[in-house]
Scaffold this motif. Structure first.
Motif, PDB file in Angstrom:
ATOM      1  N   LEU A   1       0.828  -1.202   0.000  1.00  0.00           N
ATOM      2  CA  LEU A   1       0.000   0.000   0.000  1.00  0.00           C
ATOM      3  C   LEU A   1       0.865   1.256   0.000  1.00  0.00           C
ATOM      4  N   ALA A   2       1.948   1.233   0.779  1.00  0.00           N
ATOM      5  CA  ALA A   2       2.853   2.382   0.820  1.00  0.00           C
ATOM      6  C   ALA A   2       3.519   2.586  -0.535  1.00  0.00           C
TER       7      ALA A   2
ATOM      8  N   ARG B   1      -3.468 -13.226  -6.235  1.00  0.00           N
ATOM      9  CA  ARG B   1      -4.793 -12.630  -6.057  1.00  0.00           C
ATOM     10  C   ARG B   1      -4.773 -11.561  -4.960  1.00  0.00           C
ATOM     11  N   LEU B   2      -4.039 -11.821  -3.888  1.00  0.00           N
ATOM     12  CA  LEU B   2      -3.940 -10.838  -2.806  1.00  0.00           C
ATOM     13  C   LEU B   2      -3.339  -9.532  -3.314  1.00  0.00           C
ATOM     14  N   VAL B   3      -2.324  -9.614  -4.156  1.00  0.00           N
ATOM     15  CA  VAL B   3      -1.706  -8.406  -4.709  1.00  0.00           C
ATOM     16  C   VAL B   3      -2.733  -7.604  -5.507  1.00  0.00           C
ATOM     17  N   VAL B   4      -3.466  -8.271  -6.381  1.00  0.00           N
ATOM     18  CA  VAL B   4      -4.437  -7.547  -7.213  1.00  0.00           C
ATOM     19  C   VAL B   4      -5.543  -6.942  -6.356  1.00  0.00           C
ATOM     20  N   GLU B   5      -6.076  -7.715  -5.424  1.00  0.00           N
ATOM     21  CA  GLU B   5      -7.134  -7.196  -4.554  1.00  0.00           C
ATOM     22  C   GLU B   5      -6.652  -6.004  -3.745  1.00  0.00           C
ATOM     23  N   THR B   6      -5.430  -6.074  -3.248  1.00  0.00           N
ATOM     24  CA  THR B   6      -4.880  -4.991  -2.433  1.00  0.00           C
ATOM     25  C   THR B   6      -4.756  -3.714  -3.254  1.00  0.00           C
ATOM     26  N   VAL B   7      -4.201  -3.830  -4.448  1.00  0.00           N
ATOM     27  CA  VAL B   7      -3.949  -2.638  -5.259  1.00  0.00           C
ATOM     28  C   VAL B   7      -5.246  -2.057  -5.808  1.00  0.00           C
TER      29      VAL B   7
ATOM     30  N   ALA C   1     -11.906 -10.897 -11.350  1.00  0.00           N
ATOM     31  CA  ALA C   1     -12.786 -10.925 -10.175  1.00  0.00           C
ATOM     32  C   ALA C   1     -12.237 -10.036  -9.072  1.00  0.00           C
ATOM     33  N   ALA C   2     -10.904  -9.889  -9.029  1.00  0.00           N
ATOM     34  CA  ALA C   2     -10.262  -9.050  -8.023  1.00  0.00           C
ATOM     35  C   ALA C   2     -10.212  -7.576  -8.429  1.00  0.00           C
ATOM     36  N   GLY C   3     -10.682  -7.245  -9.642  1.00  0.00           N
ATOM     37  CA  GLY C   3     -10.818  -5.844 -10.017  1.00  0.00           C
ATOM     38  C   GLY C   3      -9.871  -5.318 -11.067  1.00  0.00           C
ATOM     39  N   ALA C   4      -9.071  -6.162 -11.709  1.00  0.00           N
ATOM     40  CA  ALA C   4      -8.145  -5.676 -12.731  1.00  0.00           C
ATOM     41  C   ALA C   4      -8.906  -5.089 -13.918  1.00  0.00           C
ATOM     42  N   ASP C   5      -8.363  -4.013 -14.490  1.00  0.00           N
ATOM     43  CA  ASP C   5      -8.997  -3.329 -15.617  1.00  0.00           C
ATOM     44  C   ASP C   5      -8.539  -3.858 -16.971  1.00  0.00           C
ATOM     45  N   ALA C   6      -7.429  -4.589 -16.995  1.00  0.00           N
ATOM     46  CA  ALA C   6      -6.906  -5.195 -18.219  1.00  0.00           C
ATOM     47  C   ALA C   6      -5.962  -6.307 -17.810  1.00  0.00           C
ATOM     48  N   VAL C   7      -5.689  -7.230 -18.727  1.00  0.00           N
ATOM     49  CA  VAL C   7      -4.752  -8.308 -18.449  1.00  0.00           C
ATOM     50  C   VAL C   7      -3.605  -8.253 -19.457  1.00  0.00           C
ATOM     51  N   VAL C   8      -2.430  -8.707 -19.000  1.00  0.00           N
ATOM     52  CA  VAL C   8      -1.216  -8.665 -19.809  1.00  0.00           C
ATOM     53  C   VAL C   8      -0.725 -10.098 -19.961  1.00  0.00           C
ATOM     54  N   VAL C   9      -0.549 -10.541 -21.215  1.00  0.00           N
ATOM     55  CA  VAL C   9      -0.395 -11.959 -21.526  1.00  0.00           C
ATOM     56  C   VAL C   9       0.850 -12.182 -22.377  1.00  0.00           C
ATOM     57  N   THR C  10       1.737 -13.076 -21.930  1.00  0.00           N
ATOM     58  CA  THR C  10       2.871 -13.483 -22.756  1.00  0.00           C
ATOM     59  C   THR C  10       2.417 -14.555 -23.748  1.00  0.00           C
ATOM     60  N   ALA C  11       3.320 -14.883 -24.672  1.00  0.00           N
ATOM     61  CA  ALA C  11       3.132 -16.089 -25.474  1.00  0.00           C
ATOM     62  C   ALA C  11       3.168 -17.296 -24.535  1.00  0.00           C
ATOM     63  N   PRO C  12       2.534 -18.401 -24.914  1.00  0.00           N
ATOM     64  CA  PRO C  12       2.674 -19.627 -24.114  1.00  0.00           C
ATOM     65  C   PRO C  12       4.137 -20.084 -24.128  1.00  0.00           C
ATOM     66  N   PHE C  13       4.524 -20.843 -23.111  1.00  0.00           N
ATOM     67  CA  PHE C  13       5.925 -21.253 -23.028  1.00  0.00           C
ATOM     68  C   PHE C  13       6.049 -22.634 -22.411  1.00  0.00           C
ATOM     69  N   TYR C  14       7.247 -23.060 -22.212  1.00  0.00           N
ATOM     70  CA  TYR C  14       7.694 -24.385 -21.801  1.00  0.00           C
ATOM     71  C   TYR C  14       7.893 -25.258 -23.036  1.00  0.00           C
TER      72      TYR C  14
END
Length: 311
Positions: free
Chosen positions: A30-31, A62-68, A99-112
């Motif tokens: 939060l700080a 999920r905790l990070v997203v909900e907190t921010v 569900a935690a409130g994100a306004d957009a998602v950032v997605v890499t190419a699939p990997f492994y």
């Protein structure tokens, strides 16, 4: 909040403060968010590389997203990384972060496993079809071992699959191809072209970037906001001088001894040490199995801060 199209300005990839026993330090997070908002940033990107997302459990993510999102209360757009190996796993993360409130998602190419451009395109189409919020591509070849082809990104943007690109490839020529292509195609509107570079934000803006997502902005958000403002005001010499100051500060990422740690341990350790020295976070711990900085290395971080006028 409504996601801006395009997203512009400085969008720091927010570090994830941890306690000594490697749990998310919510008060420090939060700080840190308050520090970034006070610095004038234009958005926040959680669960990216600088957030140590790959090291966090699903519950911690999920905790990070909900907190921010709970803290900023719609003042700024919050982008959330949904980085994982396969489409099904990414879609699980999409459901959790939205569900935690994100306004957009950032997605890499699939990997492994090795991927073909057709599989990468299918991945993004399926994620976009399952996402209630805009999807930005994350070009991270050092992490996923695939470089996103510019023509693929532009075609997906033209289809409305992608709302933007966060480019951490270090390939300014390729970045320019996407930026100019996005401007030149009538089927692409509101597409956000964002550089993940700390060291050539001024150059990226000059070739058409909408904004920047530099990890160093955790440490000096005011500096990157100032750089962005100077460039947009036409003060190219002032922007260049500010970029060079930030480049010197960015030297802190090399304080770690390469004989005993990797580049990630050194860079993320330096960012967190700097935030700790500046009094923003309570503990500079990085996630396991990253190697912590020594006392001497932390002292060197302090020297970089002092030279930049931040201590």
């Amino acid at each position: 909040m409504t996601f801006p199209a395009p997203l512009t300005g400085v969008v720091p990839p927010v570090c994830t403060p941890l306690t000594p026993d490697r749990e998310v330090d919510v008060p420090s997070l939060l700080a840190l968010v308050d520090h970034l908002v006070a610095g004038g940033v234009h958005g926040l990107f959680v669960l990216g590389t600088s957030s140590e997302a790959a090291f966090l459990t699903d519950a911690q993510r999920r905790l990070v997203v909900e907190t921010v999102t709970g803290h900023v209360g719609g003042q700024l757009p919050v982008l959330a990384g949904v980085i994982d190996m396969t489409t099904a796993r990414v879609l699980d993360h999409v459901r959790a972060v939205t569900a935690a409130g994100a306004d957009a998602v950032v997605v890499t190419a699939p990997f492994y496993t090795r991927t073909h451009p057709a599989e990468i395109a299918r991945h993004y189409r399926l994620v976009a079809a399952g996402s209630p919020v805009p999807v930005l591509a994350y070009d991270l070849p050092t992490g996923v071992h695939t470089k996103l082809p510019a023509d693929l990104v532009l075609d997906l943007a033209g289809e409305g699959v992608l709302a933007g690109l966060k480019d951490s490839s270090g390939d300014l020529a390729g970045f320019r191809t996407v930026a100019s292509g996005a401007r030149g195609r009538s089927d692409i509107t509101g597409f956000s072209v964002l550089t993940g570079s700390e060291a050539f934000v001024d150059a990226a803006l000059a070739v058409g970037a909408d904004g920047a997502v530099p990890g160093l902005a955790n440490v000096d958000p005011e500096g990157y906001v100032r750089l962005d403002r100077l460039f947009r005001a036409g003060d190219l010499e002032g922007a260049r001088a500010e970029q060079e100051r930030l480049c010197a500060l960015f030297g802190m990422v090399g304080v770690g001894d390469p004989a005993r740690m990797g580049a990630s341990s050194s860079a993320l350790g330096a960012f967190k040490a700097a935030l700790h020295l500046r009094g923003v976070i309570a503990c500079p711990a990085t996630a396991e199995p990253q190697v912590p900085l020594s006392e001497d290395e932390v002292e060197r971080v302090g020297i970089f801060l002092s030279r930049a006028g931040l201590l």
